[in-house]
Design a protein around this motif. Structure first.
Motif, PDB file in Angstrom:
ATOM      1  N   ASN A 172       0.770  -1.166   0.026  1.00 21.35           N
ATOM      2  CA  ASN A 172      -0.024  -0.389  -0.484  1.00 21.35           C
ATOM      3  C   ASN A 172       1.299   1.078   0.034  1.00 21.35           C
ATOM      4  O   ASN A 172       0.601   2.127   0.546  1.00 21.35           O
ATOM      5  CB  ASN A 172      -0.466   0.172   1.268  1.00 21.35           C
ATOM      6  N   THR A 173       1.572   1.087  -0.586  1.00 20.11           N
ATOM      7  CA  THR A 173       2.654   2.350  -1.186  1.00 20.11           C
ATOM      8  C   THR A 173       2.262   2.712  -2.633  1.00 20.11           C
ATOM      9  O   THR A 173       2.542   4.228  -2.506  1.00 20.11           O
ATOM     10  CB  THR A 173       4.094   2.193  -0.529  1.00 20.11           C
ATOM     11  N   GLY A 174       2.450   2.045  -3.374  1.00 16.17           N
ATOM     12  CA  GLY A 174       2.478   2.132  -4.858  1.00 16.17           C
ATOM     13  C   GLY A 174       2.437   1.203  -5.760  1.00 16.17           C
ATOM     14  O   GLY A 174       2.712   0.121  -5.377  1.00 16.17           O
ATOM     15  N   ILE A 175       1.847   1.204  -6.801  1.00 15.62           N
ATOM     16  CA  ILE A 175       2.290   0.271  -7.454  1.00 15.62           C
ATOM     17  C   ILE A 175       3.449  -0.326  -8.593  1.00 15.62           C
ATOM     18  O   ILE A 175       4.443   0.670  -8.753  1.00 15.62           O
ATOM     19  CB  ILE A 175       1.367   0.106  -8.811  1.00 15.62           C
ATOM     20  N   VAL A 176       4.274  -1.424  -8.324  1.00 13.47           N
ATOM     21  CA  VAL A 176       5.754  -2.054  -8.831  1.00 13.47           C
ATOM     22  C   VAL A 176       6.072  -0.378 -10.206  1.00 13.47           C
ATOM     23  O   VAL A 176       6.948   0.033 -10.325  1.00 13.47           O
ATOM     24  CB  VAL A 176       5.680  -2.806  -8.766  1.00 13.47           C
ATOM     25  N   HIS A 177       5.097  -0.335 -11.057  1.00 12.85           N
ATOM     26  CA  HIS A 177       5.878   0.530 -12.545  1.00 12.85           C
ATOM     27  C   HIS A 177       5.317   1.750 -11.731  1.00 12.85           C
ATOM     28  O   HIS A 177       6.519   2.579 -12.777  1.00 12.85           O
ATOM     29  CB  HIS A 177       5.146   0.009 -13.474  1.00 12.85           C
ATOM     30  N   GLN A 178       4.763   2.156 -11.585  1.00 11.22           N
ATOM     31  CA  GLN A 178       4.652   3.564 -10.555  1.00 11.22           C
ATOM     32  C   GLN A 178       5.987   4.585 -10.016  1.00 11.22           C
ATOM     33  O   GLN A 178       6.361   5.401 -10.205  1.00 11.22           O
ATOM     34  CB  GLN A 178       3.461   4.310 -10.233  1.00 11.22           C
ATOM     35  N   VAL A 179       6.379   3.664  -8.899  1.00 15.09           N
ATOM     36  CA  VAL A 179       7.710   3.615  -8.353  1.00 15.09           C
ATOM     37  C   VAL A 179       8.313   3.948  -8.933  1.00 15.09           C
ATOM     38  O   VAL A 179       9.754   4.947  -9.094  1.00 15.09           O
ATOM     39  CB  VAL A 179       7.609   2.545  -6.897  1.00 15.09           C
ATOM     40  N   ASN A 180       8.826   3.426 -10.152  1.00 14.56           N
ATOM     41  CA  ASN A 180       9.935   2.293 -11.344  1.00 14.56           C
ATOM     42  C   ASN A 180       9.590   3.883 -11.579  1.00 14.56           C
ATOM     43  O   ASN A 180      11.254   4.447 -11.575  1.00 14.56           O
ATOM     44  CB  ASN A 180       9.835   1.407 -11.125  1.00 14.56           C
ATOM     45  N   LEU A 181       8.709   4.837 -12.454  1.00 14.20           N
ATOM     46  CA  LEU A 181       9.107   5.940 -12.886  1.00 14.20           C
ATOM     47  C   LEU A 181       9.567   6.974 -12.087  1.00 14.20           C
ATOM     48  O   LEU A 181       9.648   7.608 -12.888  1.00 14.20           O
ATOM     49  CB  LEU A 181       7.475   5.606 -13.785  1.00 14.20           C
ATOM     50  N   GLU A 182       8.873   6.923 -11.080  1.00  9.38           N
ATOM     51  CA  GLU A 182       8.454   7.896 -10.046  1.00  9.38           C
ATOM     52  C   GLU A 182      10.148   8.083  -9.418  1.00  9.38           C
ATOM     53  O   GLU A 182      10.267   9.215  -8.753  1.00  9.38           O
ATOM     54  CB  GLU A 182       7.109   8.727  -9.121  1.00  9.38           C
ATOM     55  N   TYR A 183      10.628   7.084  -9.121  1.00 11.26           N
ATOM     56  CA  TYR A 183      11.952   7.459  -7.937  1.00 11.26           C
ATOM     57  C   TYR A 183      13.083   6.751  -8.067  1.00 11.26           C
ATOM     58  O   TYR A 183      13.579   6.626  -8.440  1.00 11.26           O
ATOM     59  CB  TYR A 183      11.215   6.801  -7.027  1.00 11.26           C
TER      60      TYR A 183
END
Length: 923
Positions: A172-183
């Motif tokens: 419940n922090t984020g979706i793997v690919h969005q976290v990858n893109l944003e961070y």
């Protein structure tokens, strides 16, 4: 360190730091003519040249890239890092844990077992929409998720503290690919240990890993075994790919969204045929697309069929890096490196591509895709007609107005619906001129437990989900959905009571900017309450429908609909009660939740009525592009990314309170039904044993052509009467708590019992059956039970197969389960390349029938006793290129498919993990 035959090392100074780089100009390649992605592969080979596995000839082959050549040259790609999600990542960390035990058993230091490259695991596949449309839905779903998955989370919490080079982004922090893109994505990787700078690259255990391509990073999805190889610093085998160039011109026009663009591109690329190829976007239109729009395209690579779908680095890349909180040093390095190496986008340059397509973005129109494939784009203007055609074919329960008299159908005026919205299918809207039926006719009354009553029919929307990394990383479409919700609520519209609504963003930044923009209350009023930060509906975690709705659908055979802002809509994927699934932009998801049906022309029929009884059309509430841009500019801020990702690995109180025990070695529990110590290393010695022939073997399964990894690898629900179901019940687990094979990938006892267990598998040794059955001693039995009897008897096993064995997704358990069942060799007509590699990685010998030979031509029944001789007869201790197979009274030669020095070494050691383990334990 690279042997660097090309004398390519040089120094790049950025600010006060000096980096060692490998200059692409040293290869003599005509860099402007090479596709951007091929330049990245060229650098990867140049930097990792070792003279044996990666040679100067490999580098020359890529430097002289011929776009027209059919792929037949194999190269090795060494990614900078590895990305895991929790379903596919857990078994990889289980293997790390058991490797530590194995090193200790060999007398070595278990602490030497760590990933050799950075590994990040994001827990995002476990949240399910159990509760929705209530203020505390997020908290309640999170509690249920934690209870279901506690054993898995306890294990990952231990791994987070036990391993170096391994990080966990908690649930419940984020979706793997969005976290990858944003961070996580770095664009240019700065290696602090070697002082080198090189392009960021990765492989991930999720097919939508190419979302990072939008940032200019080469990365794609692989199976668990390839990911584990990369974790241990081993290169991944691939063919030099063909690259299809996709030229973008113009700009999106009013009303068209990034989602509409990606559905258009998906349709075009599927029609073109890009399976196994790279896709690369180029042209003047590239500069008009912000990174979130580019990432939306990259995300859909599996739906195109391409390995990657990449954009080159340009000023938009740097601006996005700055906006999402990357450091000034990282941004400066990215710009300097890209320009030095010829990796900076030149919109006037046209590299040599295998083929090209062109799309004028100004021609993109509002669209959706469905009902069962992402490439089946439908213009929104044709959505009603298209849906009716599908239902007519599927059910026949459609009647034209001309035939309506005396037939079961809606009356001339539909009954009122809650919220004062009348006439959801206005009788005055008749489509008789084009031959289409006027109305669907399977009206089914539904009485809810809360006292609500309504009529449900074919084509009604029962799931409306803003979900998945595809769109939730894109502020423009998310803000668009919020503004449409606000405008709808201001007009007095509500969602229909039969629609299960959910909002599952891929990052907490989304809810931050929703709250800043004041849009969250409006979404909640339409039922789009936050249900969790994870993949949810897009991977089938939509949760159960209310019982009364589910019963009505199944009792009457209704063709119910889901609408979602995701990337996959395959039949049966979204939910068991839903037949038609449509992908669309988040604003359209909200619109269809209000309409409550796909049986509506959103351009010409009202969504409902306002408080004064006036019709409200979609055009009345659809925000303009300028309005969306203004809100994005005002509400999406850099500090939101900085603040949210400052503690991205910390997790909430539940996560922090998970007890961690066991130190550097995991404390296995026999009572756990989620995490068990696998037996891969049982009896392993410090040195590999001598290669030996396979004698006295029996065939476990005899298969035809095109058997996929979905046929082999356990997936989906666990049946109570299956071997896996019996195991869990023996452990005291009730069927309602079975969860899925995906959630139990860390327990080899469950997974091996489901191997070759697909309900559509046809084993020719058990004719007349479908599923995981074989014949042993004249009796039909489960494949698992037969395999265990053979193991007990000391009988090695063989699999016979036809062409394209192991086609489909690269599933690690298709190979892991095979070896655990006692299979020593597979003999097939041909292999899918990655599955063949995975078999070798687990110590299974892949053999291939000679040209002209097949099971049938050789007269193989599968009932013979098999011997495979000559395995130890090659030079330098290697398996020879061909060996002899004796099957009963038949003898024939087969090719040995160990195609590279690395594959020979892996097989000699019994698998890639054994190879790595022995290498590390000797240091």
């Amino acid at each position: 360190m690279s042997s660097n035959s090309f004398d390519a090392r040089r120094t790049l100074t950025v600010g006060d730091r000096a980096y060692e780089i490998y200059g692409l100009d040293a290869t003599g390649a005509d860099l402007p003519s090479l596709p951007y992605s091929i330049r990245v592969l060229l650098e990867n080979l140049l930097r990792n040249e070792d003279g044996e596995n990666i040679t100067a000839d490999d580098i020359r082959a890529v430097a002289a890239y011929d776009p027209s050549k059919e792929p037949d040259e194999e190269i090795l790609f060494t990614p900078a890092r590895v990305l895991l999600q929790d379903f596919t990542g857990v078994p990889a960390i289980v293997d790390l844990a058991v490797m530590r035990d194995a090193v200790a058993d060999l007398g070595g230091n278990p602490d030497v077992i760590n990933p050799r490259v950075p590994v990040d695991l994001v827990i995002d596949h476990s949240i399910q929409v159990d509760t929705f449309a209530v203020p505390d839905a997020f908290q309640r779903n999170a509690e249920i998720e934690f209870e279901r998955n506690y054993e898995r989370y306890q294990f990952l919490r231990w791994g987070q503290t036990a391993f170096d080079n391994f990080r966990v982004v908690p649930t419940n922090t984020g979706i793997v690919h969005q976290v990858n893109l944003e961070y996580l994505g770095q664009v240019v990787f700065a290696n602090s240990e070697t002082g080198e700078a090189y392009p960021d690259s990765l492989v991930g255990t999720d097919s939508h890993t190419p979302m990072i391509n939008g940032l200019g990073v080469v990365g794609w999805g692989v199976g668990g075994i390839e990911a584990e190889a990369a974790m241990h610093g081993q290169p991944i085998s691939m063919l030099i790919p063909q690259v299809v160039g996709f030229e973008l011109t113009g700009e999106l026009v009013e009303g068209a969204t990034a989602t509409d663009m990606v559905l258009t591109v998906t349709e075009m690329l599927r029609e073109k045929g890009v399976v196994g190829k790279f896709v690369e976007f180029f042209g003047e239109g590239v500069g008009s697309l912000p990174i979130p729009d580019r990432a939306t395209l990259g995300n859909m690579s599996p739906e195109f069929g391409s390995t990657i779908s990449i954009f080159p680095v340009d000023q938009r890349t740097l601006d996005y890096m700055a906006f999402t909180g990357r450091s000034d040093e990282q941004i400066a390095l990215t710009e300097a490196y890209a320009k030095e190496q010829g990796l900076w986008h030149d919109p006037s340059n046209r590299p040599n591509y295998t083929d090209t397509l062109t799309l004028d973005l100004a021609t993109v129109v509002p669209s959706l895709a469905g009902p069962i494939r992402p490439e089946d784009r439908v213009a929104l203007t044709d959505a009603k007609r298209g849906m009716r055609e599908v239902i007519t074919r599927w059910t026949g329960d459609v009647k034209s107005r001309a035939n309506e008299a005396g037939l079961e159908s809606f009356p001339a005026s539909d009954p009122p619906t809650p919220g004062g919205q009348q006439n959801r299918r206005p009788p005055e809207h008749v489509s008789t001129s084009d031959g289409m039926p006027d109305r669907l006719s399977k009206p089914t009354p539904v009485d809810m437990d809360n006292g609500e009553s309504f009529i449900l029919d074919h084509g009604d929307v029962v799931i409306a989900a803003i979900t998945s990394c595809t769109n939730t990383s894109n502020p423009s479409v998310m803000i668009g959905a919020g503004l449409l919700a606000k405008n709808a609520v201001d007009k007095g519209l509500t969602r229909k009571p039969w629609v299960k609504t959910s909002l599952a963003p891929g990052s907490k930044v989304v809810t931050d900017y929703y709250e800043r923009a004041g849009l969250m209350p409006y979404l909640e009023k339409l039922g789009f309450s936050l249900v969790g930060y994870g993949c949810t509906t897009c991977i089938g975690n939509s949760g159960p429908l209310p019982p009364a709705i589910s019963k009505a659908i199944n009792d009457e055979g209704l063709a119910a609909v889901s609408v979602l802002s995701g990337n996959r809509n395959f039949e049966g994927r979204i939910g068991p009660d839903v037949k038609l699934n449509y992908l669309m932009s988040p604003p359209l998801v909200v619109a269809y939740a209000i309409a409550g049906t796909m049986d509506i022309d959103l351009y010409n029929e009202p969504l409902g009525t306002d408080a004064d009884g006036n019709d409200v059309m979609m055009a009345d509430i659809w925000p303009t592009n300028a309005q969306i841009a203004d809100v994005v500019d005002d509400s999406v801020r850099r500090e939101q990314f900085v603040d949210r990702y400052a503690d991205v690995f910390t997790g909430d109180e539940r996560w922090q309170n998970v007890p961690v025990s066991g130190g550097s070695r995991f404390e296995w529990s026999d009572e756990s039904t989620y995490i068990q110590k696998p037996t891969f290393f049982d009896g392993m010695g410090a040195e590999p044993g001598q290669l030996s022939d396979i004698t006295g073997a029996k065939v476990l399964v005899k298969l035809g052509d095109a058997v996929t990894t979905d046929h082999i690898s356990p997936a989906g629900a666990i049946k109570a009467d299956s071997p896996a179901g019996h195991y869990l019940q023996d452990k005291g687990v009730e069927p309602r708590d079975f969860n899925s094979f995906g959630s139990r990938r860390g327990n080899h006892e469950v997974m091996m019992r489901g191997t070759f267990g697909n309900i559509r598998l046809r084993n020719q040794l058990a004719p007349g059956t479908e599923g995981g059955f074989t014949t042993k001693d004249g009796e039909v039995t489960s494949i698992y039970e037969a395999a265990m009897e053979y193991v007990e008897e000391g009988t090695p096993l063989v699999v016979l197969a036809g062409t394209a064995y192991g086609n489909g997704s690269s599933r690690d358990w298709a190979a892991k389960g095979t070896i655990l069942l006692g299979v020593k060799a597979v003999i097939a007509k041909s292999y899918e390349r990655i599955h063949r590699s995975n078999l070798i990685g687990m110590g299974v010998l892949p053999l291939q029938f000679k040209d002209g030979d097949t099971q049938d031509s050789l007269g193989l029944t599968g009932e013979e006793e098999f011997s495979i001789t000559g395995i130890a007869g090659g030079e330098d201790g290697k398996v020879p290129r061909e060996v002899t197979v004796t099957a009963g009274d038949k003898e024939f030669m087969v090719d040995v498919r160990l195609d590279t020095p690395n594959e020979q070494a892996y097989y000699r050691h019994g698998g890639i993990l054994h190879y790595v383990l022995r290498d590390l334990s000797s240091t």
